[in-house]
Design a protein around this motif. Sequence first.
Motif, mmCIF file in Angstrom:
data_model
loop_
_atom_site.group_PDB
_atom_site.id
_atom_site.type_symbol
_atom_site.label_atom_id
_atom_site.label_comp_id
_atom_site.label_asym_id
_atom_site.label_seq_id
_atom_site.Cartn_x
_atom_site.Cartn_y
_atom_site.Cartn_z
ATOM 1 N N GLY A 74 4.036 -4.403 -8.529
ATOM 2 C CA GLY A 74 3.165 -4.595 -7.420
ATOM 3 C C GLY A 74 2.194 -3.957 -7.355
ATOM 4 O O GLY A 74 1.781 -3.022 -8.260
ATOM 5 N N LEU A 75 1.104 -4.107 -6.640
ATOM 6 C CA LEU A 75 -0.252 -3.215 -6.543
ATOM 7 C C LEU A 75 0.254 -1.788 -5.766
ATOM 8 O O LEU A 75 0.894 -1.885 -4.669
ATOM 9 C CB LEU A 75 -1.287 -4.120 -5.738
ATOM 10 C CG LEU A 75 -2.243 -4.969 -6.354
ATOM 11 C CD1 LEU A 75 -1.473 -6.039 -6.872
ATOM 12 C CD2 LEU A 75 -3.315 -5.279 -5.668
ATOM 13 N N TYR A 117 0.993 -12.686 -0.705
ATOM 14 C CA TYR A 117 -0.197 -13.296 -1.526
ATOM 15 C C TYR A 117 0.500 -13.968 -2.467
ATOM 16 O O TYR A 117 1.690 -13.943 -2.843
ATOM 17 C CB TYR A 117 -0.923 -12.178 -1.898
ATOM 18 C CG TYR A 117 -1.483 -11.128 -1.010
ATOM 19 C CD1 TYR A 117 -1.013 -10.002 -0.402
ATOM 20 C CD2 TYR A 117 -2.783 -11.313 -0.882
ATOM 21 C CE1 TYR A 117 -1.438 -9.148 0.451
ATOM 22 C CE2 TYR A 117 -3.784 -10.354 0.079
ATOM 23 C CZ TYR A 117 -2.868 -9.238 0.664
ATOM 24 O OH TYR A 117 -3.523 -8.396 1.534
ATOM 25 N N GLN A 131 -0.615 -14.541 -6.754
ATOM 26 C CA GLN A 131 -1.423 -13.879 -7.671
ATOM 27 C C GLN A 131 -1.428 -15.086 -8.919
ATOM 28 O O GLN A 131 -0.405 -15.464 -9.425
ATOM 29 C CB GLN A 131 -1.041 -12.839 -8.422
ATOM 30 C CG GLN A 131 -1.833 -12.161 -9.232
ATOM 31 C CD GLN A 131 -1.566 -10.678 -9.480
ATOM 32 O OE1 GLN A 131 -0.365 -10.375 -9.634
ATOM 33 N NE2 GLN A 131 -2.646 -9.837 -9.767
ATOM 34 N N LEU A 172 -5.726 -12.300 -6.479
ATOM 35 C CA LEU A 172 -4.651 -12.216 -5.329
ATOM 36 C C LEU A 172 -5.413 -12.893 -4.029
ATOM 37 O O LEU A 172 -6.198 -12.747 -3.547
ATOM 38 C CB LEU A 172 -4.694 -10.856 -4.996
ATOM 39 C CG LEU A 172 -3.336 -10.191 -4.254
ATOM 40 C CD1 LEU A 172 -2.367 -10.505 -5.604
ATOM 41 C CD2 LEU A 172 -3.612 -8.717 -4.138
ATOM 42 N N PHE A 192 3.403 -12.070 -4.023
ATOM 43 C CA PHE A 192 3.744 -10.645 -3.661
ATOM 44 C C PHE A 192 3.589 -10.490 -1.908
ATOM 45 O O PHE A 192 2.925 -11.084 -1.297
ATOM 46 C CB PHE A 192 2.393 -9.881 -4.057
ATOM 47 C CG PHE A 192 2.718 -9.413 -5.536
ATOM 48 C CD1 PHE A 192 1.821 -10.181 -6.361
ATOM 49 C CD2 PHE A 192 3.423 -8.438 -6.062
ATOM 50 C CE1 PHE A 192 1.895 -10.114 -7.878
ATOM 51 C CE2 PHE A 192 3.408 -8.182 -7.459
ATOM 52 C CZ PHE A 192 2.665 -9.042 -8.204
ATOM 53 N N PHE A 248 2.899 -2.614 -1.614
ATOM 54 C CA PHE A 248 3.299 -4.015 -2.128
ATOM 55 C C PHE A 248 4.698 -4.064 -2.592
ATOM 56 O O PHE A 248 5.222 -2.600 -3.326
ATOM 57 C CB PHE A 248 2.621 -4.200 -3.336
ATOM 58 C CG PHE A 248 1.017 -4.890 -2.732
ATOM 59 C CD1 PHE A 248 0.046 -3.999 -2.395
ATOM 60 C CD2 PHE A 248 0.620 -6.176 -2.814
ATOM 61 C CE1 PHE A 248 -1.175 -4.682 -1.840
ATOM 62 C CE2 PHE A 248 -0.202 -6.821 -2.540
ATOM 63 C CZ PHE A 248 -1.310 -5.902 -2.082
ATOM 64 N N GLY A 249 5.364 -5.056 -2.498
ATOM 65 C CA GLY A 249 6.676 -4.989 -3.320
ATOM 66 C C GLY A 249 6.315 -5.427 -4.832
ATOM 67 O O GLY A 249 5.144 -5.646 -5.212
ATOM 68 N N ASP A 250 7.275 -5.593 -5.555
ATOM 69 C CA ASP A 250 7.194 -5.811 -7.055
ATOM 70 C C ASP A 250 7.117 -7.358 -7.318
ATOM 71 O O ASP A 250 7.047 -7.625 -8.630
ATOM 72 C CB ASP A 250 8.254 -5.320 -7.762
ATOM 73 C CG ASP A 250 8.025 -3.714 -8.124
ATOM 74 O OD1 ASP A 250 8.920 -3.032 -8.237
ATOM 75 O OD2 ASP A 250 6.707 -3.463 -7.945
#
Lengths: 111, 113
Positions: free
Chosen positions: A42-43, B35, B37, B43, B90, B104-106
């Motif tokens: 993630g960001l 979001y 991506q 995003l 995300f 953010f999560g992964d």
Amino acid sequence: SQQGEEDPQALSIQEGENATMNCSYKTSINNLQWYRQNSGRGLVHLILIRSNEREKHSGRLRVTLDTSKKSSSLLITASRAADTASYFCATYSSGNTPLVFGKGTRLSVIA
Amino acid sequence: DAGITQSPRYKITETGRQVTLMCHQTWSHSYMFWYRQDLGHGLRLIYYSAAADITDKGEVPDGYVVSRSKTENFPLTLESATRSQTSVYFCASSDRGLNQPQHFGDGTRLSIL
């Protein structure tokens, strides 16, 4: 639709060199933020600069903001292989409008 | 471990099926976001929530449903999945306001066949 537009889309440099990425935006902003995204992750938030600030530093990162030109730049000094990632700018305008992210710059740092 | 967790990390499903992506945060942040991506689009915001039981549409909400009955959870449902919804999703959260940094999560990599 994107507010921020990063330039270049991709950048490849040698370890130890400086990397500069730019972000241009269209409408007035309250703040501008830079994020990093490693592959498959993630960001991660790096730095926030407010509209009344011109420059901000965090470690090897230097961000500038020119509201007259509606642009910002992110400089990474003495780059390392671990800096390889995509970098995104995000702008916040006002009121109830969420952050709007650009499409990002892919940075490759070659050891 | 505190943070923001998305599940599953990978999902393959078929067109027309319903699928729910989960997002859980342990910070008690007020704001949560979803979001997608995609290459060439960056995003894009699907939905966001300012608090429990308050949700708002983002840039690309069509085909998605969200709910927020508890502060820490913000599931995203694709009611009838289409191939165009193949993407990486995300979830993010932020404290104090829409102008604040997001965590953010992964991500969930979703493929719709």
